[in-house]
Write a protein that holds these residues in place. Structure first.
Motif, PDB file in Angstrom:
ATOM      1  N   ILE A   2      55.569   2.543  65.577  1.00 61.18           N
ATOM      2  CA  ILE A   2      54.914   3.312  64.332  1.00 61.18           C
ATOM      3  C   ILE A   2      53.917   4.228  65.119  1.00 61.18           C
ATOM      4  O   ILE A   2      53.176   4.048  65.923  1.00 61.18           O
ATOM      5  CB  ILE A   2      54.228   2.567  63.101  1.00 61.18           C
ATOM      6  N   CYS A  41      53.663  -3.617  66.697  1.00 56.11           N
ATOM      7  CA  CYS A  41      54.783  -3.000  65.922  1.00 56.11           C
ATOM      8  C   CYS A  41      56.112  -3.530  66.792  1.00 56.11           C
ATOM      9  O   CYS A  41      56.281  -3.307  67.862  1.00 56.11           O
ATOM     10  CB  CYS A  41      54.848  -1.674  65.950  1.00 56.11           C
ATOM     11  N   VAL A  58      58.101   6.259  62.472  1.00 59.59           N
ATOM     12  CA  VAL A  58      58.447   5.389  63.426  1.00 59.59           C
ATOM     13  C   VAL A  58      59.381   5.810  64.569  1.00 59.59           C
ATOM     14  O   VAL A  58      60.421   6.335  64.489  1.00 59.59           O
ATOM     15  CB  VAL A  58      59.305   4.133  63.244  1.00 59.59           C
TER      16      VAL A  58
END
Length: 124
Positions: A2, A41, A58
């Motif tokens: 992200i 993430c 992302v």
């Protein structure tokens, strides 16, 4: 990983927060989620997929992008159509064709073919 939450596009629905399996986001004071734990993430794209207004990006990397990377430039991502593009690619959202169907190839039959009738029992 992200990289962007667009405060300009975000509607504060928290769908990204709920979809994230590793609790990457915190709710900001203005109601816009902030990337609080970027290193957690997993690059699963779930936050971007669930965002109804394409406010997330992302990057297809497993580590944070370096400062100055063009993939961290929201204006560039917006102008090139990359901001929120994962959602469009998988076909989520009104008026979109699901991408998985296109990736598989020809459509599968809607029903299994009817089997032939069984042969009558033999009598001896």
């Amino acid at each position: 990983m992200i990289e962007i939450v667009s405060a300009e596009r975000c509607i504060g629905c928290d769908k990204c927060v709920l979809a994230c399996p590793t609790d990457v986001f915190d709710r900001g004071a203005d109601g816009v989620p902030v990337i609080a734990r970027q290193d957690d993430c997993q690059t699963c794209f779930m936050c971007e997929a669930y965002c109804p207004v394409d406010a997330l990006f992302v990057a297809p990397e497993t580590r944070p992008l370096p400062e100055g990377s063009e993939l961290r430039d929201e204006a560039l991502l917006t102008s090139t159509g990359l901001l929120g593009s994962y959602r469009a690619r998988i076909g989520w959202g009104r008026g979109r064709t699901p991408g998985a169907r296109l990736a598989v190839g020809p459509e599968l039959p809607r029903a299994l073919p009817t089997p032939p009738p069984a042969a009558p029992p033999r009598t001896t």
